[in-house]
Design a protein around this motif. Structure first.
Motif, PDB file in Angstrom:
ATOM      1  N   LYS A  43      44.623  49.842  43.580  1.00 18.52           N
ATOM      2  CA  LYS A  43      44.577  48.523  42.551  1.00 18.52           C
ATOM      3  C   LYS A  43      45.634  47.390  43.472  1.00 18.52           C
ATOM      4  O   LYS A  43      44.833  46.670  44.153  1.00 18.52           O
ATOM      5  CB  LYS A  43      44.926  48.424  41.632  1.00 18.52           C
ATOM      6  N   ASN A  44      46.709  48.124  44.166  1.00 22.77           N
ATOM      7  CA  ASN A  44      47.144  47.062  45.129  1.00 22.77           C
ATOM      8  C   ASN A  44      46.912  46.997  46.257  1.00 22.77           C
ATOM      9  O   ASN A  44      46.549  45.314  46.912  1.00 22.77           O
ATOM     10  CB  ASN A  44      48.908  47.418  45.308  1.00 22.77           C
ATOM     11  N   ASP A  45      46.211  47.539  47.499  1.00 24.06           N
ATOM     12  CA  ASP A  45      45.192  47.722  48.456  1.00 24.06           C
ATOM     13  C   ASP A  45      44.434  46.245  48.032  1.00 24.06           C
ATOM     14  O   ASP A  45      43.705  45.910  49.224  1.00 24.06           O
ATOM     15  CB  ASP A  45      44.995  48.535  48.838  1.00 24.06           C
ATOM     16  N   SER A  46      43.511  47.045  47.141  1.00 24.33           N
ATOM     17  CA  SER A  46      42.438  46.322  47.201  1.00 24.33           C
ATOM     18  C   SER A  46      42.441  45.001  46.728  1.00 24.33           C
ATOM     19  O   SER A  46      41.753  43.723  46.769  1.00 24.33           O
ATOM     20  CB  SER A  46      41.375  47.070  46.108  1.00 24.33           C
ATOM     21  N   SER A  47      43.464  44.596  45.985  1.00 24.16           N
ATOM     22  CA  SER A  47      43.658  42.977  45.761  1.00 24.16           C
ATOM     23  C   SER A  47      44.307  41.957  46.973  1.00 24.16           C
ATOM     24  O   SER A  47      44.025  41.067  47.130  1.00 24.16           O
ATOM     25  CB  SER A  47      44.642  42.992  44.556  1.00 24.16           C
ATOM     26  N   LYS A  48      45.071  43.193  48.040  1.00 26.77           N
ATOM     27  CA  LYS A  48      45.182  42.483  49.200  1.00 26.77           C
ATOM     28  C   LYS A  48      44.211  42.088  49.533  1.00 26.77           C
ATOM     29  O   LYS A  48      44.415  40.761  50.260  1.00 26.77           O
ATOM     30  CB  LYS A  48      46.469  42.696  49.746  1.00 26.77           C
ATOM     31  N   SER A  49      43.306  42.459  50.166  1.00 33.02           N
ATOM     32  CA  SER A  49      41.981  42.333  50.571  1.00 33.02           C
ATOM     33  C   SER A  49      41.339  41.710  50.044  1.00 33.02           C
ATOM     34  O   SER A  49      41.537  39.916  50.388  1.00 33.02           O
ATOM     35  CB  SER A  49      41.704  44.243  51.069  1.00 33.02           C
ATOM     36  N   GLU A  50      41.398  41.140  48.812  1.00 31.59           N
ATOM     37  CA  GLU A  50      40.688  40.143  48.115  1.00 31.59           C
ATOM     38  C   GLU A  50      41.385  38.793  48.251  1.00 31.59           C
ATOM     39  O   GLU A  50      41.043  38.108  47.681  1.00 31.59           O
ATOM     40  CB  GLU A  50      40.520  40.999  46.967  1.00 31.59           C
ATOM     41  N   ASN A  51      42.453  39.268  48.086  1.00 29.50           N
ATOM     42  CA  ASN A  51      43.490  38.161  47.863  1.00 29.50           C
ATOM     43  C   ASN A  51      42.985  36.968  48.949  1.00 29.50           C
ATOM     44  O   ASN A  51      42.684  36.185  49.751  1.00 29.50           O
ATOM     45  CB  ASN A  51      44.912  37.846  47.397  1.00 29.50           C
ATOM     46  N   GLY A  52      42.882  37.822  50.500  1.00 34.23           N
ATOM     47  CA  GLY A  52      42.877  37.445  51.815  1.00 34.23           C
ATOM     48  C   GLY A  52      41.778  36.342  52.139  1.00 34.23           C
ATOM     49  O   GLY A  52      41.207  35.674  52.378  1.00 34.23           O
ATOM     50  N   ASN A  53      40.019  36.995  50.621  1.00 34.51           N
ATOM     51  CA  ASN A  53      39.287  35.932  51.097  1.00 34.51           C
ATOM     52  C   ASN A  53      39.014  35.221  50.139  1.00 34.51           C
ATOM     53  O   ASN A  53      38.223  34.216  49.672  1.00 34.51           O
ATOM     54  CB  ASN A  53      37.569  37.543  50.540  1.00 34.51           C
ATOM     55  N   CYS A  54      39.969  34.636  48.719  1.00 36.01           N
ATOM     56  CA  CYS A  54      40.001  33.988  47.726  1.00 36.01           C
ATOM     57  C   CYS A  54      40.754  32.901  47.869  1.00 36.01           C
ATOM     58  O   CYS A  54      41.617  32.974  49.044  1.00 36.01           O
ATOM     59  CB  CYS A  54      40.758  34.856  46.219  1.00 36.01           C
ATOM     60  N   ALA A  70      29.333  43.387  39.195  1.00 34.10           N
ATOM     61  CA  ALA A  70      30.601  43.623  38.310  1.00 34.10           C
ATOM     62  C   ALA A  70      32.129  43.069  39.862  1.00 34.10           C
ATOM     63  O   ALA A  70      33.417  42.524  39.800  1.00 34.10           O
ATOM     64  CB  ALA A  70      31.159  44.848  37.995  1.00 34.10           C
ATOM     65  N   ASN A  71      31.730  43.586  41.211  1.00 31.81           N
ATOM     66  CA  ASN A  71      32.260  43.544  42.178  1.00 31.81           C
ATOM     67  C   ASN A  71      32.996  42.354  42.329  1.00 31.81           C
ATOM     68  O   ASN A  71      34.065  41.755  42.649  1.00 31.81           O
ATOM     69  CB  ASN A  71      32.145  45.030  43.204  1.00 31.81           C
ATOM     70  N   GLU A  72      31.636  41.321  42.487  1.00 31.72           N
ATOM     71  CA  GLU A  72      32.228  39.790  42.945  1.00 31.72           C
ATOM     72  C   GLU A  72      32.864  39.363  41.801  1.00 31.72           C
ATOM     73  O   GLU A  72      33.269  38.603  42.166  1.00 31.72           O
ATOM     74  CB  GLU A  72      30.445  39.491  43.193  1.00 31.72           C
ATOM     75  N   VAL A  73      32.516  39.546  40.173  1.00 33.87           N
ATOM     76  CA  VAL A  73      33.120  39.180  39.304  1.00 33.87           C
ATOM     77  C   VAL A  73      34.636  39.296  39.278  1.00 33.87           C
ATOM     78  O   VAL A  73      35.487  38.244  38.970  1.00 33.87           O
ATOM     79  CB  VAL A  73      32.529  40.000  37.894  1.00 33.87           C
ATOM     80  N   SER A  74      34.385  40.303  39.720  1.00 31.60           N
ATOM     81  CA  SER A  74      36.506  40.712  39.818  1.00 31.60           C
ATOM     82  C   SER A  74      36.910  40.432  41.018  1.00 31.60           C
ATOM     83  O   SER A  74      38.321  39.300  40.890  1.00 31.60           O
ATOM     84  CB  SER A  74      36.654  42.530  40.668  1.00 31.60           C
ATOM     85  N   LYS A  75      36.186  40.111  41.891  1.00 34.06           N
ATOM     86  CA  LYS A  75      36.530  38.904  43.457  1.00 34.06           C
ATOM     87  C   LYS A  75      37.049  37.749  42.727  1.00 34.06           C
ATOM     88  O   LYS A  75      38.115  37.375  43.099  1.00 34.06           O
ATOM     89  CB  LYS A  75      35.661  38.892  44.119  1.00 34.06           C
ATOM     90  N   HIS A 103      40.557  33.200  40.914  1.00 37.96           N
ATOM     91  CA  HIS A 103      41.206  32.271  39.858  1.00 37.96           C
ATOM     92  C   HIS A 103      42.167  32.090  39.637  1.00 37.96           C
ATOM     93  O   HIS A 103      43.038  31.277  39.479  1.00 37.96           O
ATOM     94  CB  HIS A 103      39.830  32.183  39.231  1.00 37.96           C
ATOM     95  N   GLU A 104      42.419  33.572  38.817  1.00 35.47           N
ATOM     96  CA  GLU A 104      44.375  33.761  38.882  1.00 35.47           C
ATOM     97  C   GLU A 104      45.189  33.418  39.575  1.00 35.47           C
ATOM     98  O   GLU A 104      46.181  32.579  39.498  1.00 35.47           O
ATOM     99  CB  GLU A 104      44.312  35.323  39.078  1.00 35.47           C
ATOM    100  N   ILE A 105      45.031  33.803  41.020  1.00 36.11           N
ATOM    101  CA  ILE A 105      45.857  33.710  42.222  1.00 36.11           C
ATOM    102  C   ILE A 105      45.899  31.525  42.035  1.00 36.11           C
ATOM    103  O   ILE A 105      46.990  30.990  42.775  1.00 36.11           O
ATOM    104  CB  ILE A 105      45.811  34.407  43.577  1.00 36.11           C
ATOM    105  N   VAL A 106      45.049  31.287  41.798  1.00 29.84           N
ATOM    106  CA  VAL A 106      45.016  29.350  41.701  1.00 29.84           C
ATOM    107  C   VAL A 106      45.289  29.074  40.703  1.00 29.84           C
ATOM    108  O   VAL A 106      45.964  27.960  41.322  1.00 29.84           O
ATOM    109  CB  VAL A 106      43.570  29.422  41.803  1.00 29.84           C
ATOM    110  N   VAL A 107      45.370  29.350  39.596  1.00 27.52           N
ATOM    111  CA  VAL A 107      45.762  28.874  38.260  1.00 27.52           C
ATOM    112  C   VAL A 107      46.499  29.035  37.840  1.00 27.52           C
ATOM    113  O   VAL A 107      47.341  28.639  36.532  1.00 27.52           O
ATOM    114  CB  VAL A 107      44.440  28.515  36.932  1.00 27.52           C
ATOM    115  N   ASN A 108      47.084  30.227  38.515  1.00 24.31           N
ATOM    116  CA  ASN A 108      48.676  30.585  37.832  1.00 24.31           C
ATOM    117  C   ASN A 108      49.604  31.136  38.902  1.00 24.31           C
ATOM    118  O   ASN A 108      49.986  31.990  39.866  1.00 24.31           O
ATOM    119  CB  ASN A 108      47.821  32.502  37.095  1.00 24.31           C
ATOM    120  N   ARG A 109      50.602  30.039  39.197  1.00 18.41           N
ATOM    121  CA  ARG A 109      51.800  30.266  40.517  1.00 18.41           C
ATOM    122  C   ARG A 109      52.350  31.435  39.973  1.00 18.41           C
ATOM    123  O   ARG A 109      53.682  32.091  41.130  1.00 18.41           O
ATOM    124  CB  ARG A 109      52.856  28.819  39.935  1.00 18.41           C
TER     125      ARG A 109
END
Length: 512
Positions: free
Chosen positions: A9-20, A62-67, A72-78
């Motif tokens: 979860k943590n690793d995928s979050s890092k890679s996804e955060n890089g695209n968001c 489901a994967n696209e929705v997760s990304k 969005h969470e990173i954007v609106v939740n500092r």
């Protein structure tokens, strides 16, 4: 057994955060009150029959929705950050996890206790530790990378294991030294504690636990570092992902359309009711189902729709464009409802106590503190029950304040009157409660406009909850602003059809 689920979860979050891409700060104004970009409405696919997704398509969606949700969470939740998931030891999840982990590590202990020792599982664990350490390195740490590769040479360790000469204590000492160099200061104590362990199996288990924490720290550091850069592209990223979902799920804005249609109808009903000759209102002319009887500006309709989100009926379907903020808006709705009760209780108390006593130092804060502590039980507790407790506690607190100021306590009639007025706030039609709610709604509506978040816009009677309202207004305004930036083109297309029906548009065009 290493906690691979959390690690993934943590690793995928890092890679996804890089695209968001978190949201852009407020940009220029436009015809929609400065919140919606001047873009042509996108094509909203429609379909007469539902499109059935195959299993691969469903998983991809489901994967696209997760990304998109993570972005969005990173954007609106500092304050967004990854956190360690801890299950209660008495919960089913906690018991299953502990049972499986115990079985895994007991098996490792059994292998290492054999004569000669069986190092097959130990080698796999050391390989995973090596890969984790390498994943924590920055690109500039090439020298340290080479050192880790050399010290944890897998081929060499396999040969040593085959000859029964694998020195696990020496390897774990090197691993702990490397972890001490790479970990955040907050983990120093954890790493130092590992140095005191002598049991190799317990030590390996704890090394994996601390490495999971270090990976989580690195992911959070990456999020914080990249957030300003990612914000520049957040609107385009979210809109692109949403359009891709619409293309896969035609006709997916039905609830958003109904949400906006209802808001337009509410404006028409509230603003355009005709009056009779004596000034009393009369019933408006009948309107066909789904039709908006009066034309309003898109900004007015959108503002009304956004205000409706703070008074959302349970069970009503949420607009698709607001789903990612549903929990945030629900929490905001609960907070606003609580602030309305607090402000109403204080207003009723002030009228009973009189301005002289109510304005005495600390009086408002004391009454507010008592009320706030009790309304936090909403909505799990019935409002009637909460107000019953509030009426009793407020009456006691008022008497304590009166006695401290040298005044007699409330007489029985006045105390009964105060309690009765406070309990009557449970009625939605209560005059005081209605006035307070309307004033809060007026203030929050101001927050939807650029520059509207200002204490000068705070209506009378809301001063005791000013700080909380300003904070709620800021969160509400920021959420709605970002939402309009992302979904503005979709709202434009829907509102054009709602406010300017095709027949009227054609007629207007022909008349010129």
């Amino acid at each position: 057994m290493p906690n691979t689920e959390k690690t993934t979860k943590n690793d995928s979050s890092k890679s996804e955060n890089g695209n968001c891409n978190p949201r852009k700060a407020r940009e220029g104004e436009d015809s929609y009150g400065g919140d919606m970009p001047k873009l042509c409405p996108p094509d909203i696919p429609t379909s007469s029959s539902p499109h059935i997704l195959s299993m691969p398509e469903l998983l991809e969606t489901a994967n696209e929705v997760s990304k998109m949700t993570i972005a969005h969470e990173i954007v609106v939740n500092r304050d967004f950050k990854l956190q360690e998931m801890n299950f209660s030891p008495t919960s089913l999840e906690g018991k299953v996890k502990e049972t499986l982990h115990k079985a895994y590590w007991d098996n490792l202990r059994e292998q290492l206790s054999k004569t000669p020792p069986d190092y097959s599982h130990a080698i796999k664990l050391l390989r995973e530790i090596k890969e984790t350490l390498l994943s924590l390195l920055l690109p500039r740490q090439a020298r340290l990378r080479s050192q880790i590769e050399e010290a944890l040479d897998m081929e060499l360790m396999k040969q040593e294991a085959e000859h029964g000469a694998l020195d696990i204590p020496s390897l774990t000492t090197y691993i702990l030294g490397t972890m001490a160099m790479l970990c955040a200061p907050v983990r120093d104590e954890e790493v130092q504690r590992l140095r005191l362990m002598s049991d190799p199996v317990h030590l390996l288990r704890e090394i994996f636990r601390v490495l999971d924490l270090m990976k989580m720290d690195m992911a959070n550091f990456t999020i914080q570092t990249l957030r300003p850069h990612l914000q520049e592209h957040s609107v385009q990223y979210e809109r692109k992902k949403f359009q891709e979902l619409l293309n896969k799920l035609p006709g997916s804005l039905v609830y958003t359309t109904e949400w906006l249609r209802k808001a337009a109808a509410e404006l028409s009903a509230s603003d355009s009711i005709p009056s009779s000759s004596n000034g009393s209102p009369v019933s408006p002319p009948p309107v066909a189902a789904g039709e908006v009887p009066f034309i309003h500006s898109p900004t007015a309709v959108l503002n009304q729709a956004c205000m409706d989100l703070l008074d959302w009926e349970s069970g009503r379907e949420y607009p698709e464009t607001m789903l990612m903020d549903k929990d945030r808006l629900h929490a905001l709705q609960l907070q606003v409802n609580q602030l309305a009760i607090i402000a109403a209780v204080l207003l009723v108390s002030s009228s009973t106590c009189g301005s002289g006593i109510y304005n005495s130092p600390g009086c408002v804060d004391r009454l507010k503190r008592v009320t706030k502590a009790l309304v936090e039980g909403l909505p799990d507790t019935r409002l009637e029950d909460v107000l019953l407790d509030i009426s009793s506690q407020i009456c006691q607190e008022v008497n304590r304040i009166l006695l401290q100021l040298g005044y007699p306590a409330l007489c029985s009639d006045k105390a009964a009157s105060l309690k009765g007025q406070l309990r009557s706030l449970a009625d939605k039609d209560n005059v005081v409660r209605t006035v307070i709610e309307q004033r809060i709604q007026t203030f929050l509506r101001h927050c939807l406009s650029p520059g509207g978040l200002n204490s000068k816009n705070l209506p009378q009677g809301l001063a005791p909850v000013q700080e909380e309202l300003l904070e709620a207004g800021q969160r509400f305004g920021n959420l709605i602003h970002h939402n309009r930036q992302v979904f503005g083109p979709y709202y434009s297309g829907i509102l054009k059809k709602l406010l300017l029906p095709e027949g009227k548009t054609d007629a207007g065009t022909n008349s010129h």
